[in-house]
Structures are given as C-alpha cells and as structure tokens.
Design a protein around this motif. Structure first.
Motif, PDB file in Angstrom:
ATOM      1  N   TYR A 161     -41.829  86.804  -5.284  1.00 49.32           N
ATOM      2  CA  TYR A 161     -41.291  85.574  -5.846  1.00 49.32           C
ATOM      3  C   TYR A 161     -42.057  85.207  -7.113  1.00 49.32           C
ATOM      4  CZ  TYR A 161     -38.996  84.814  -1.320  1.00 49.32           C
ATOM      5  OH  TYR A 161     -38.216  84.939  -0.192  1.00 49.32           O
ATOM      6  N   ASN A 172     -38.716  76.152 -10.409  1.00 48.85           N
ATOM      7  CA  ASN A 172     -37.720  77.052  -9.829  1.00 48.85           C
ATOM      8  C   ASN A 172     -38.418  78.235  -9.165  1.00 48.85           C
ATOM      9  OD1 ASN A 172     -35.494  75.557 -10.650  1.00 48.85           O
ATOM     10  ND2 ASN A 172     -35.361  76.590 -12.630  1.00 48.85           N
ATOM     11  N   GLN A 173     -38.035  78.494  -7.920  1.00 49.56           N
ATOM     12  CA  GLN A 173     -38.569  79.652  -7.200  1.00 49.56           C
ATOM     13  C   GLN A 173     -37.550  80.782  -7.284  1.00 49.56           C
ATOM     14  OE1 GLN A 173     -39.742  78.928  -3.140  1.00 49.56           O
ATOM     15  NE2 GLN A 173     -40.471  81.008  -2.817  1.00 49.56           N
ATOM     16  N   VAL A 188     -33.878  80.656  -5.595  1.00 49.95           N
ATOM     17  CA  VAL A 188     -33.679  80.399  -4.170  1.00 49.95           C
ATOM     18  C   VAL A 188     -34.011  78.954  -3.800  1.00 49.95           C
ATOM     19  CG1 VAL A 188     -34.094  82.802  -3.533  1.00 49.95           C
ATOM     20  CG2 VAL A 188     -36.022  81.205  -3.587  1.00 49.95           C
ATOM     21  N   ARG A 189     -34.712  78.258  -4.686  1.00 45.94           N
ATOM     22  CA  ARG A 189     -35.121  76.893  -4.358  1.00 45.94           C
ATOM     23  C   ARG A 189     -35.608  76.201  -5.627  1.00 45.94           C
ATOM     24  NH1 ARG A 189     -40.069  75.036  -0.597  1.00 45.94           N
ATOM     25  NH2 ARG A 189     -41.069  76.680  -1.800  1.00 45.94           N
ATOM     26  N   THR A 190     -35.421  74.894  -5.695  1.00 43.86           N
ATOM     27  CA  THR A 190     -35.906  74.100  -6.818  1.00 43.86           C
ATOM     28  C   THR A 190     -36.692  72.903  -6.293  1.00 43.86           C
ATOM     29  OG1 THR A 190     -34.101  74.749  -8.296  1.00 43.86           O
ATOM     30  CG2 THR A 190     -35.233  72.702  -8.805  1.00 43.86           C
ATOM     31  N   MET A 191     -37.843  72.640  -6.921  1.00 46.90           N
ATOM     32  CA  MET A 191     -38.679  71.480  -6.600  1.00 46.90           C
ATOM     33  C   MET A 191     -38.883  70.685  -7.876  1.00 46.90           C
ATOM     34  SD  MET A 191     -41.239  73.675  -4.183  1.00 46.90           S
ATOM     35  CE  MET A 191     -40.980  75.126  -5.204  1.00 46.90           C
ATOM     36  N   ALA A 225     -39.720  80.228   0.862  1.00 43.49           N
ATOM     37  CA  ALA A 225     -38.397  79.983   0.302  1.00 43.49           C
ATOM     38  C   ALA A 225     -37.600  78.977   1.116  1.00 43.49           C
ATOM     39  CB  ALA A 225     -37.625  81.299   0.193  1.00 43.49           C
ATOM     40  N   GLY A 226     -37.860  78.911   2.409  1.00 47.73           N
ATOM     41  CA  GLY A 226     -37.146  77.960   3.251  1.00 47.73           C
ATOM     42  C   GLY A 226     -37.962  76.730   3.591  1.00 47.73           C
ATOM     43  N   THR A 229     -39.619  70.820   0.288  1.00 50.17           N
ATOM     44  CA  THR A 229     -39.803  70.704  -1.155  1.00 50.17           C
ATOM     45  C   THR A 229     -40.595  69.457  -1.550  1.00 50.17           C
ATOM     46  OG1 THR A 229     -37.679  69.567  -1.376  1.00 50.17           O
ATOM     47  CG2 THR A 229     -37.681  71.980  -1.624  1.00 50.17           C
TER      48      THR A 229
END
Length: 347
Positions: A161, A172-173, A188-191, A225-226, A229
């Motif tokens: 990652y 952004n991941q 896959v994910r945004t914080m 990823a899961g 956040t």
C-alpha cells in the motif's frame, strides 16, 4: 483613529485610553538535548532553493555498510547515495516530494509523491537494484485529485500500500499492483485531516499510520484497508513539544511488539520531538547541532532505521534534511541513532 482619540482623552481630564491586550505568546519549548551528525550526503544539484526534502533507507542485510539512501530534490528528481554520502545514481523524475522504499516480493520498490501536476496526484514508482544502486522507472499511477505532498509505504501481508497525503490534508490509501508490465493502483480508502499535512510513516508491526498536520500536530490512524478512519491525536503543535510546522515523521522500531520511538520534525525551532510507541508518551526532544558536518535547520523529511549499518552506524541511523547547508545547496545529515538515545537517556 489615533488622531481622534487623543483630543477626546484631553477633554475628559483624567480619562485614559485603555492599553491594548497583549497578544498571547507561545509556551516555552521544553528542554532540548543536542547531538551532532556523523556524516552527510552530497548537496542536491538545485542551488539557491528549497529543494532537498525527504529521505528513505534501504538496508542491505548481507552487508549493512553497503546500505543505500534515497533522497528527493523536489525540483528535479531522486538521488541514491551510499552511506558515505556520495551520489550513486540520479533519476530526473521532476517534482517528487516525499519518498519511501519497501521490499516487495523479492524486489526493492521505491515510491515518491509526484507533484508534476498540482491538480492530479500521482505516485512515481521505481525499482532499486541493490548491486548497482541504480533506479529503474516502473511508471506512474494516479492517486486522486489534488496536489501530492506526503507519501509512505505499508508492506502488508495482503498487498503493498501507498498512503498519499494531499496538500489539503486528504489521505488516500492506494493498493499497488506491480505484477504487470506497467504498475497500477486503486484507492481503497480515504481519510481526512483538517489542514495542510505532509509527513507520514507506517509501523507495520502495529498496523498504525502516523501523519503530521503541519500547524496542528501529530495524529495516528489504523493503517489497515478495512480499519477505522477516525484519527487519534498524539501531540499538539503548541510551541512546547512541537513548534509548527510539524513536518517529517519517522519510526525507530526496537525490540518486539510495539517497542521503540516515534520522531517528528519540529521545524519551527529546528528540533525533533520523540514519543514512545507503546503508549504515545512524550519522552524528550533534541537538535542536531554544529559539529564536523554542521547543524540542521528547518528540517522537512526525516528517516530512522535501527539495527546494524556497519562500523559507522552500528546501532542505527537517522537521516535529516538540512534546510540551510550554506554555502552549498541543501543536503541530508546522517546521525548515529545511539547518540540520540544517549542524549535523551533512552534504553
């Protein structure tokens, strides 16, 4: 306004104009130890500019003294240095800001935040040949809308990652795929942090991501990823432990589990704040002072790698960008990590 107030005060006899309330002053910084550098890299080629920015370390397990440093010239590209500070390679990648390196499926992968298009963030990817110290361009992958700023890698069991910190505080991941002829990635994910942020690092042992929000302080997230956040605040840039800007972030992993320390560049007073990883507790601060290789100032990126790095750095290595390396251009200073621990009384 002053010309009106003065006559009125005279007419009022004993009436006086209230003194303005003084502006609040920052709290005094905490005691700060001083260490000296044990080496430095050659200066970047971009002179008379804020150019050098962020370092990373690839450790040669077979021959630690042959380990390599990768550093950015954010106006021009990527350097590879030996531990002697000499340039081994340069890639003219343009405006790359932060850099990291990870071992992935038997390869040394270098990633850099690519700012060549301020409206569209990218990650520039390279292969590093440890034998020749040469970089091979693998390609660029999109990382979302906005200006790419910070970057750190996370070699998780399921994927490699990249966390890309955009200048507005968006994180952004990306899951990187290097299996094909050209790399690809998916977000896959945004914080999100509230304001400008940059420095970041992942502790793969605890699956935690640490990010510096420049005018606010230091935060940690779940790096999975899961994972959640929501950020957890570790320290404020309140003029005591950290003097804004909070910039580079690095981990000195030691022992088992979550042992070791987290270090953040306190750019506003040319120092570095240290926190214990096991409980986020502040344990001290230090500066890199004048010595054979000069002091550091206005440090952007930092990196720490523990373990044996040969005779010069047998107990670990810290690398810090130096914002004022006059009369030469900016460069990176190399510090024996044992000096920092001794100065702060860390075990």
């Amino acid at each position: 306004m002053r010309s009106l107030l003065l006559p009125l005060a005279l007419l009022a006899g004993c009436a006086t104009v209230p003194a303005p309330t003084p502006a609040p002053t920052p709290s005094a910084t905490l005691p700060t130890a001083v260490v000296t550098a044990s080496g430095e890299t050659a200066a970047v080629a971009t002179a008379n500019a804020d150019a050098a920015d962020d370092p990373a370390v690839w450790r040669n397990a077979a021959d630690p003294a042959a380990s390599l440093i990768i550093g950015t010239d954010k106006k021009a590209g990527l350097y590879v240095y030996g531990l002697d500070g000499k340039v081994r390679d340069f890639s003219d990648a343009g405006r790359v800001n932060n850099v990291d390196v990870a071992n992935h499926k038997g390869r040394a992968i270098v990633a850099a935040s690519d700012r060549n298009d301020n409206a569209s963030a990218h990650v520039a990817l390279f292969g590093l040949d440890p034998a020749t110290a040469k970089l091979t361009v693998l390609g660029r992958v999109p990382a979302g809308a906005g200006e790419a700023y910070g970057l750190c890698l996370y070699a998780a069991p399921d994927a490699l990652y990249a966390f890309v910190v955009l200048k507005d505080g968006t994180i952004n991941q990306l899951a990187l795929d290097l299996s094909g002829p050209a790399p690809s990635a998916r977000i896959v994910r945004t914080m999100k942090l509230g304001t400008q942020s940059e420095g970041c690092v992942v502790d793969p042992r605890t699956r935690r991501l640490y990010v510096a929000e420049e005018d606010v302080g230091l935060w940690r997230f779940d790096a999975r990823a899961g994972g959640a956040t929501t950020p957890v605040k570790i320290a404020a840039a309140d003029g005591r432990e950290i003097v804004a800007d909070a910039e580079g972030v690095a981990i000195a992993a030691e022992g088992r589990g979550n042992g070791g320390y987290l270090v953040v560049s306190s750019q506003g007073d040319n120092a570095y704040a240290v926190y214990r990883l096991s409980d986020d507790r502040y344990v001290g601060r230090f500066r890199i002072g004048a010595g054979a290789f000069g002091a550091t100032s206005e440090t952007d990126g930092i990196e720490i790698a523990t373990g044996n790095f040969g005779p010069q750095f047998p107990g670990g290595l810290m690398i810090a960008q130096d914002g004022d390396n006059a009369p030469a251009a900016q460069n990176f200073k190399l510090v024996d990590w044992r000096k920092v621990k001794a100065a702060l009384g860390l075990r």
